[in-house]
Design a protein around this motif. Structure first.
Motif, PDB file in Angstrom:
ATOM      1  N   LEU A 100       0.837  -1.196   0.000  1.00  0.00           N
ATOM      2  CA  LEU A 100       0.000   0.000   0.000  1.00  0.00           C
ATOM      3  C   LEU A 100       0.877   1.254   0.000  1.00  0.00           C
ATOM      4  CD1 LEU A 100      -2.759   1.325   0.115  1.00  0.00           C
ATOM      5  CD2 LEU A 100      -2.770   1.005   2.601  1.00  0.00           C
ATOM      6  N   ALA A 101       1.953   1.225   0.785  1.00  0.00           N
ATOM      7  CA  ALA A 101       2.870   2.368   0.818  1.00  0.00           C
ATOM      8  C   ALA A 101       3.571   2.556  -0.526  1.00  0.00           C
ATOM      9  CB  ALA A 101       3.903   2.161   1.927  1.00  0.00           C
ATOM     10  N   LYS A 102       3.927   1.438  -1.169  1.00  0.00           N
ATOM     11  CA  LYS A 102       4.589   1.511  -2.477  1.00  0.00           C
ATOM     12  C   LYS A 102       3.638   2.062  -3.535  1.00  0.00           C
ATOM     13  CE  LYS A 102       8.093   0.465  -5.257  1.00  0.00           C
ATOM     14  NZ  LYS A 102       7.577   0.786  -6.575  1.00  0.00           N
ATOM     15  N   GLU A 154      17.586  -2.886   0.991  1.00  0.00           N
ATOM     16  CA  GLU A 154      16.563  -3.716   0.354  1.00  0.00           C
ATOM     17  C   GLU A 154      15.417  -2.889  -0.208  1.00  0.00           C
ATOM     18  OE1 GLU A 154      16.729  -7.136  -0.238  1.00  0.00           O
ATOM     19  OE2 GLU A 154      18.796  -6.663   0.340  1.00  0.00           O
ATOM     20  N   LEU A 155      15.003  -1.858   0.502  1.00  0.00           N
ATOM     21  CA  LEU A 155      13.903  -1.025   0.007  1.00  0.00           C
ATOM     22  C   LEU A 155      14.333  -0.195  -1.194  1.00  0.00           C
ATOM     23  CD1 LEU A 155      12.133   0.173   3.271  1.00  0.00           C
ATOM     24  CD2 LEU A 155      11.564  -1.750   1.778  1.00  0.00           C
ATOM     25  N   GLU A 209      13.944   0.576  -7.093  1.00  0.00           N
ATOM     26  CA  GLU A 209      14.604   0.471  -8.399  1.00  0.00           C
ATOM     27  C   GLU A 209      14.057  -0.680  -9.229  1.00  0.00           C
ATOM     28  OE1 GLU A 209      18.653   0.033  -7.221  1.00  0.00           O
ATOM     29  OE2 GLU A 209      18.977   2.187  -6.924  1.00  0.00           O
ATOM     30  N   LYS A 210      13.027  -1.355  -8.669  1.00  0.00           N
ATOM     31  CA  LYS A 210      12.361  -2.481  -9.340  1.00  0.00           C
ATOM     32  C   LYS A 210      13.315  -3.638  -9.609  1.00  0.00           C
ATOM     33  CE  LYS A 210       9.003   0.594 -11.582  1.00  0.00           C
ATOM     34  NZ  LYS A 210       8.079   0.509 -10.453  1.00  0.00           N
ATOM     35  N   GLU A 240      10.432 -10.389  -1.791  1.00  0.00           N
ATOM     36  CA  GLU A 240      11.848 -10.767  -1.755  1.00  0.00           C
ATOM     37  C   GLU A 240      12.635  -9.898  -0.777  1.00  0.00           C
ATOM     38  OE1 GLU A 240      12.308 -12.310  -6.403  1.00  0.00           O
ATOM     39  OE2 GLU A 240      12.655 -10.204  -5.890  1.00  0.00           O
ATOM     40  N   ALA A 241      12.336  -8.605  -0.784  1.00  0.00           N
ATOM     41  CA  ALA A 241      13.053  -7.689   0.111  1.00  0.00           C
ATOM     42  C   ALA A 241      12.764  -8.002   1.575  1.00  0.00           C
ATOM     43  CB  ALA A 241      12.665  -6.251  -0.208  1.00  0.00           C
ATOM     44  N   LEU A 242      11.497  -8.233   1.905  1.00  0.00           N
ATOM     45  CA  LEU A 242      11.142  -8.523   3.294  1.00  0.00           C
ATOM     46  C   LEU A 242      11.750  -9.836   3.765  1.00  0.00           C
ATOM     47  CD1 LEU A 242       7.414  -7.353   3.540  1.00  0.00           C
ATOM     48  CD2 LEU A 242       9.482  -6.151   4.242  1.00  0.00           C
ATOM     49  N   GLN A 243      11.822 -10.791   2.861  1.00  0.00           N
ATOM     50  CA  GLN A 243      12.422 -12.081   3.215  1.00  0.00           C
ATOM     51  C   GLN A 243      13.904 -11.903   3.550  1.00  0.00           C
ATOM     52  OE1 GLN A 243      12.222 -15.076   0.146  1.00  0.00           O
ATOM     53  NE2 GLN A 243      12.548 -16.751   1.600  1.00  0.00           N
TER      54      GLN A 243
END
Length: 476
Positions: A244-246, A420-421, A426-427, A433-436
């Motif tokens: 939602l933030a993205k 990671e964010l 930058e897609k 994947e980032a949260l993992q």
């Protein structure tokens, strides 16, 4: 001490000017005197905020203040433990506690129950924000051991003129973050960064991480389970918060200046940097002090363009829409159990939580919102009832026992999150994947920080021995 007594004597002379109740016969010299000791961070602020007004009404009571700025946790001691040691040493009659410390002190029998005193003196607590009394009692096992003269609460502010200009329906009470983001995306995104309209933002800008964190707080999400010392980011709820933030960031609706916002300068430059204050932001979530900023900007800036400010409750968790996790008690006043000066201490608590004190303090919002209701109904034409509508919910991140998290953890954890964010923006990675990755690498950092802290407390150095490895494994 002599200077304090002289100060109090001078205040007593002007007693009749401020309070009609002091205009009676002069105090007799034989009248019994009493005193109490209180802990507080700053002496001058205490007397300006509380002490001077109390002494005007109670010239026969002396106040001794012990400063808490000197509370320093030792190498193997957290600040809560240091606070306990400070209270044991100084023996203050009135203690100022956070909600977490309040609950702990109640459980350990360190506070005086106030219910019997309230009943004895027929002290009115009916007009104190009922939800505040309810939560204080809840944390006190059904009894009242403390009172809070003020509290802080957030709400959703909006620029009614911008909504009218673009033909968008104004916000309503109980807005969720999804509704706020959807509404923000309806505003135009064209124009120069310093002059365009923004759908949503904050004083210094809102990044994807900032917004995701706010969403998570509203929903009561924790990024660390402090009971198991496990990072809990790789969950569906956290994924939805970041998505939602993205989406909000990608839409261009968020105010997030590239230079990081105001970095210093004149007051005029400060106000100019505040997009909502200057009428260039449709919505923001903020505390009541925002109203003070707007009023001050009106007085400080030439050709200031005023606009109609609206305020509604929210954001709320759709699973619990009648409560808010954005309500905070900053100063909870309580009396130490077995205090030899409990009567004088109780007179102080009654006064700073009473109607007369609230009437004096209702002229400003400098110390938050008054817990005594019905005194300050509006500020600069804006109704304040909205801040008293929702009930406090303290089971979210604000009540997480952060003292269990090692002090060295965040400095090593934050770079992982930022890296990671950035890859997400930058897609180059998905949110999943980032949260993992954040959870996996962050857990390794947390395990080591916990192990190192345990080794330091035991007076040992971490040498990578088998015993040290067991300490890490036990965090499971």
């Amino acid at each position: 001490m002599k200077s304090k007594l002289l100060h109090k004597a001078l205040l007593a002379l002007v007693c009749g000017v401020m309070f009609a109740g002091c205009s009676g016969a002069p105090v007799k010299e034989t009248e019994q005197r009493s005193s109490f000791k209180i802990m507080y961070t700053n002496e001058s602020y205490f007397f300006r905020q509380y002490g001077d007004l109390f002494l005007l009404q109670h010239p026969n009571i002396d106040i001794e203040l012990v400063g808490t700025n000197g509370i320093n946790a030792g190498e193997n001691q957290d600040r809560n433990e240091a606070l306990v040691d400070f209270i044991e040493k100084e023996q203050p009659d009135v203690v100022i506690l956070s909600m977490e410390n309040y609950q702990k002190f109640v459980a350990e029998g360190k506070l005086l129950e106030l219910d019997t005193l309230i009943e004895r003196d027929k002290y009115d607590i009916e007009s104190i924000y009922p939800a505040l009394i309810e939560i204080i009692k809840e944390k006190g096992d059904g009894k009242l051991y403390g009172l809070a003269p003020s509290f802080y609460g957030n709400a959703l502010f909006y620029n009614a003129d911008l909504f009218a200009k673009y033909g968008i329906e104004v916000p309503h009470d109980g807005m969720t973050w999804q509704e706020i983001v959807d509404t923000a995306r309806r505003f135009p995104t064209d124009g120069d960064e310093t002059t365009r309209i923004y759908g949503f933002g904050s004083d210094y800008g809102v990044s994807m991480l900032d917004l995701a964190w706010s969403i998570a707080n509203t929903h009561g999400l924790k990024y660390i389970n402090t009971d198991t010392m496990k990072i809990t980011l790789n969950t569906e709820s956290w994924k939805q918060a970041f998505k939602l933030a993205k989406d909000a960031e990608d839409s261009g609706a968020l105010y997030n200046p590239k230079d990081g916002g105001f970095q210093g300068g004149t007051m005029e430059e400060y106000y100019q940097s505040q997009a909502f204050v200057m009428g260039r932001m449709a919505m923001t979530v903020n505390g009541s002090y925002l109203l003070s900023n707007i009023k001050e900007a009106k007085n400080a800036l030439k050709n200031y363009n005023s606009f109609q400010v609206g305020v509604v409750t929210g954001p709320v968790d759709p699973a619990d829409p009648d409560k808010s996790r954005d309500i905070y008690i900053n100063e909870l006043f309580a009396i130490r159990a077995n205090s030899p000066n409990s009567d004088a201490a109780w007179e102080f608590l009654k006064f700073v939580n009473g109607e007369q004190f609230a009437k004096v303090k209702s002229r400003s919002l400098n110390n938050g919102l008054l817990s005594r209701m019905g005194i300050s109904k509006e500020y600069d034409g804006v109704n304040l009832d909205v801040f008293y509508t929702l009930k406090p919910n303290l089971d979210g991140t604000s009540s997480m026992d952060s003292n269990k998290i090692p002090g060295d953890f965040l400095s090593q954890y934050q770079p992982i999150v930022d890296r990671e964010l950035k890859l997400v923006e930058e897609k180059k990675k998905t949110i999943e994947e980032a949260l993992q990755t954040i959870e996996q690498e962050g857990q390794a950092v947390l395990n080591k920080a916990v192990k190192d802290e345990a080794a330091n407390k035991n007076g040992k150095q971490d040498d990578g021995s088998e015993e040290g490895e067991d300490t890490g494994d036990n965090t499971e």
